[in-house]
Design an enzyme around this catalytic site. Structure first.
Site, mmCIF file in Angstrom:
data_model
loop_
_atom_site.group_PDB
_atom_site.id
_atom_site.type_symbol
_atom_site.label_atom_id
_atom_site.label_comp_id
_atom_site.label_asym_id
_atom_site.label_seq_id
_atom_site.Cartn_x
_atom_site.Cartn_y
_atom_site.Cartn_z
ATOM 1 N N GLU A 133 20.604 -7.029 -22.022
ATOM 2 C CA GLU A 133 20.856 -8.351 -22.616
ATOM 3 C C GLU A 133 19.712 -8.792 -23.529
ATOM 4 O OE1 GLU A 133 23.089 -11.378 -21.516
ATOM 5 O OE2 GLU A 133 24.156 -10.455 -19.849
ATOM 6 N N GLY A 161 0.816 -1.208 0.000
ATOM 7 C CA GLY A 161 0.000 0.000 0.000
ATOM 8 C C GLY A 161 0.849 1.257 0.000
#
Length: 426
Positions: A402, A378
């Site tokens: 990558e 939250g």
């Protein structure tokens, strides 16, 4: 009355199932797993490596992760300790002083370390990508000189392919290497190079063909470039969103002299050499995403058991418990995908298809897990005093470096179509 009868029958049935399940589990314990073919058991050595890595993560990485994330300071002292344990340079053969284990065992180690901090572990693991072209394509002299030194002391190397105008589109590389006798003169720029600021040497992909229309698989050549060569200039350390402990910079090459002896294979072989490295390095990168997912699930589960709303821990609310369940599903599946990719390359088989699947799925689900972790926390999840927001920042790069998640899908679809055209049932 009917409801009571139904619940009574359900309870009796459940008791019978539990009893049967216990009996089956006891019988399975006596089965020789070798007869099953596929095994999910680790060897005693792999379990030992995993436990050492877990302890290293708890003792060295987690306590210092927040400091390195906040300051961006390179974790040199941590990496020196990791080097002594053999966690760096995993792709170097034993004959050059490297490690005796393969990519699969490396992934076990890297998952534990990424659980602690993916920024620190990316710095730890960056050597592997730059070393892979030398491992795969270097001659004996090149391997002894450049791989051997990495095992003699804690040194670093970097993979110099990406440029300001060439990321996923490697064919657009503009860095030029012009041959003059037994030397090449290198000019150009590289960008987003992990570990550039601490590297002892670089793998550099440069254009050697004069004709700009020459295709990439004939136009590009790979070189080993000493970082202290005259004409090499490092850019400033980039201020990244996540994985801030890793050193990422640009590099400028201005009339840098590279001996012909530092060329990998022949002119025009560079594209294949550079791309071939990813089959080895994508599984360890993908397992980094698994480590982030695992940490996100751990933190979210722990927090959900402590935080209460409406008088009960929030893990008792179906909305939260289903989020945790989905995180667990994706974690287990991404780990299995990575293990398959690592297993294939360790068996000496081409793993391009499996490595792309592992990288794409693990990266995407790590981002989902980190976002859900923030959501479960939250308002606290948006606060830097809690671990969730760092996980979300760190996770994003797995979809980019990558090979982006989109490029992985290009690779997967290409490999899939190729298999079907050959009559292979997938």
């Amino acid at each position: 009355m009917l409801r009571a009868t139904v619940f009574s029958r359900f309870a009796t049935c459940s008791k019978h199932i539990r009893s049967l399940s216990t009996a089956v589990n006891e019988s399975i314990k006596n089965v020789d797993t070798k007869l099953l073919g596929l095994s999910f058991e680790l060897t005693p050595e792999q379990v030992e490596f995993q436990q050492v890595a877990k302890k290293f993560c708890q003792d060295e990485i987690i306590p210092k992760a927040a400091h390195h994330d906040e300051t961006g300071e390179y974790p040199l002292e941590i990496l020196k300790k990791a080097w002594k344990l053999g966690f760096l340079n995993n792709h170097i053969a034993e004959k050059y002083g490297g490690s005796p284990y393969g990519v699969f065992t490396e992934c076990l180690i890297m998952e534990e370390c990424h659980f602690g901090c993916s920024g620190i572990t990316t710095a730890m693991n960056a050597n592997n990508l730059s070393q892979a072209p030398v491992v795969n394509a270097g001659n004996e002299e090149q391997k002894k000189k450049y791989l051997g030194r990495m095992t003699e002391e804690c040194l670093f190397s970097a993979y110099g392919v990406t440029e300001p105008g060439a990321g996923s589109d490697v064919a657009s590389v503009r860095t030029r290497a012009v041959r003059k006798g037994d030397e090449y003169v290198l000019n150009g720029q590289k960008m987003w190079i992990t570990g550039a600021g601490v590297a002892n040497w670089f793998f550099v992909l440069a254009r050697t063909a004069d004709d700009p229309k020459t295709p990439a698989n004939k136009a590009l050549t790979g070189f080993i470039v000493d970082a202290k060569s005259p004409g090499v200039t490092l850019g400033r350390k980039e201020q990244m969103m996540g994985q801030r402990a890793s050193d990422t910079r640009g590099i400028t090459f201005e009339d840098v002299i590279v001996p012909k002896a530092n060329r990998l294979k022949e002119e025009g072989d560079g594209f294949r050499i550079a791309m071939g490295a990813f089959d080895q390095t994508r599984p360890p990168v993908a397992i980094g995403a698994v480590g982030v997912s695992r940490r996100a699930l751990y933190e979210a589960t722990k927090y959900s058991m402590e935080r209460k709303t409406f008088g009960v821990p929030i893990c008792n609310h179906q909305a939260i418990s289903f989020m945790l369940a989905d995180m667990a599903i994706n974690l287990e599946l991404s780990r299995l995908a990575v293990h398959r990719a690592a297993y294939e390359i360790d068996c000496g088989r081409r793993n391009t298809y499996w490595a792309a699947i592992a990288k794409a799925f693990a990266a995407d689900t790590a981002n989902k897990a980190a976002a859900d972790c923030v959501q479960i926390f939250g308002g606290n999840g948006y606060n830097r005093e809690y671990p969730a927001e760092k996980l979300m920042r760190d996770a994003k790069i797995f979809q980019i470096y990558e090979g982006t998640s989109q490029i992985q899908r290009v690779i997967i679809s290409r490999e899939l179509l190729s298999k079907v055209k050959q009559g292979i049932v997938v």
